[in-house]
Motif scaffolding. Sequence first.
Motif, PDB file in Angstrom:
ATOM      1  N   TYR A   1      47.524  29.154  36.514  1.00  0.00           N
ATOM      2  CA  TYR A   1      46.158  29.518  36.157  1.00  0.00           C
ATOM      3  C   TYR A   1      45.169  28.463  36.657  1.00  0.00           C
ATOM      4  O   TYR A   1      45.549  27.362  37.063  1.00  0.00           O
ATOM      5  CB  TYR A   1      46.033  29.627  34.633  1.00  0.00           C
TER       6      TYR A   1
ATOM      7  N   GLY B   1      38.912  28.302  33.235  1.00  0.00           N
ATOM      8  CA  GLY B   1      37.571  28.838  33.441  1.00  0.00           C
ATOM      9  C   GLY B   1      36.624  28.350  32.359  1.00  0.00           C
ATOM     10  O   GLY B   1      36.619  27.164  32.011  1.00  0.00           O
TER      11      GLY B   1
ATOM     12  N   ASP C   1      39.009  30.313  28.754  1.00  0.00           N
ATOM     13  CA  ASP C   1      39.413  31.295  29.751  1.00  0.00           C
ATOM     14  C   ASP C   1      40.450  30.699  30.702  1.00  0.00           C
ATOM     15  O   ASP C   1      40.292  29.570  31.186  1.00  0.00           O
ATOM     16  CB  ASP C   1      38.205  31.778  30.557  1.00  0.00           C
TER      17      ASP C   1
ATOM     18  N   VAL D   1      41.892  31.680  34.235  1.00  0.00           N
ATOM     19  CA  VAL D   1      41.640  32.580  35.359  1.00  0.00           C
ATOM     20  C   VAL D   1      42.966  32.885  36.052  1.00  0.00           C
ATOM     21  O   VAL D   1      43.628  31.994  36.605  1.00  0.00           O
ATOM     22  CB  VAL D   1      40.646  31.961  36.355  1.00  0.00           C
ATOM     23  N   VAL D   2      43.371  34.157  36.009  1.00  0.00           N
ATOM     24  CA  VAL D   2      44.628  34.625  36.612  1.00  0.00           C
ATOM     25  C   VAL D   2      44.403  36.030  37.167  1.00  0.00           C
ATOM     26  O   VAL D   2      43.484  36.734  36.734  1.00  0.00           O
ATOM     27  CB  VAL D   2      45.777  34.666  35.572  1.00  0.00           C
TER      28      VAL D   2
ATOM     29  N   SER E   1      47.504  40.441  31.784  1.00  0.00           N
ATOM     30  CA  SER E   1      46.091  40.073  31.882  1.00  0.00           C
ATOM     31  C   SER E   1      45.302  41.154  32.627  1.00  0.00           C
ATOM     32  O   SER E   1      45.870  41.964  33.366  1.00  0.00           O
ATOM     33  CB  SER E   1      45.947  38.743  32.618  1.00  0.00           C
TER      34      SER E   1
ATOM     35  N   SER F   1      40.789  42.684  32.989  1.00  0.00           N
ATOM     36  CA  SER F   1      39.350  42.397  32.968  1.00  0.00           C
ATOM     37  C   SER F   1      38.621  43.444  32.135  1.00  0.00           C
ATOM     38  O   SER F   1      37.505  43.865  32.456  1.00  0.00           O
ATOM     39  CB  SER F   1      38.806  42.378  34.404  1.00  0.00           C
TER      40      SER F   1
ATOM     41  N   SER G   1      33.674  41.295  30.762  1.00  0.00           N
ATOM     42  CA  SER G   1      34.367  40.360  31.641  1.00  0.00           C
ATOM     43  C   SER G   1      33.752  40.401  33.032  1.00  0.00           C
ATOM     44  O   SER G   1      33.396  41.462  33.538  1.00  0.00           O
ATOM     45  CB  SER G   1      35.852  40.717  31.727  1.00  0.00           C
TER      46      SER G   1
ATOM     47  N   HIS H   1      40.856  37.651  34.033  1.00  0.00           N
ATOM     48  CA  HIS H   1      41.222  36.391  33.371  1.00  0.00           C
ATOM     49  C   HIS H   1      41.749  36.703  31.971  1.00  0.00           C
ATOM     50  O   HIS H   1      41.631  37.820  31.477  1.00  0.00           O
ATOM     51  CB  HIS H   1      40.020  35.439  33.280  1.00  0.00           C
TER      52      HIS H   1
ATOM     53  N   HIS I   1      41.221  35.609  28.098  1.00  0.00           N
ATOM     54  CA  HIS I   1      40.417  34.883  27.105  1.00  0.00           C
ATOM     55  C   HIS I   1      41.359  34.549  25.950  1.00  0.00           C
ATOM     56  O   HIS I   1      41.940  35.434  25.317  1.00  0.00           O
ATOM     57  CB  HIS I   1      39.252  35.755  26.616  1.00  0.00           C
TER      58      HIS I   1
END
Length: 234
Positions: A105, A108, A126, A128-129, A196, A198, A202, A206, A208
């Motif tokens: 990851y 974020g 966050d 990010v992935v 994961s 979005s 969003s 990512h 959360h």
Amino acid sequence: MSKFTAIRHSKNSAKKSVLRNRVAVVAGGLGIAAALGAGAANAADSGLMSLSANVGSTVAKQAESQAKAVKDAKVAAAKAKAAAVKAKEDAAKRAEAWVKPVEKYTLGSTFGLAGSHWSHNHSGQDFVVPTGTQVHAVHHGTVVKAGPWGGGDGPAYGNAIVIKHDNGTYTQYAHLSQIQVQVGQQVATGQQIGLSGSTGNSTGPHLHFEVRTGPDYGTGIEPTGFLRAHGDTV
């Protein structure tokens, strides 16, 4: 000496000579027989000794082989017992451990960050992935929320999960593309619980992630420091 007397004397001498020869032959035969008997006896004794030695060697080898088999079995049993104990200890350690919610990851938006994307400051961290990344429970516990609209926390979270842990804390996983657990389910540390995405409010794929002191929105605490305090490098 008369002629008749001479003839009789000659016959008696011949008989005596024949008799002596027979005695000699018989005696010789007995000697040969005795010698042959002694040889046979010696050969028999030698054969018995050789047979006894071979049998003794075979028995000794069998005993040695059996002793080795017993020793090997004991060693194998001891190794199996040690492996079982270690596996049990490792399982106990895993159960008490805390892990990251995703493996690879980029960090974020951080906890407490102000911005126009949230009605209040950012309530989690966050990760990010890409969409479809496996999401794991950071610790064992019980699923108390799972579904769209943040599982009840609001539409901004999209598809979300909340897990209650044994130390009284809760963790939340939001913006998921897929939920793979249900309310009431027991989950293990590191168990995959979703993918994961979005969903919800969003700006891109990512996860959360929140750590909470209660099950609902508004009870969040800084999550990365919490995980580090529990032995997990984030």
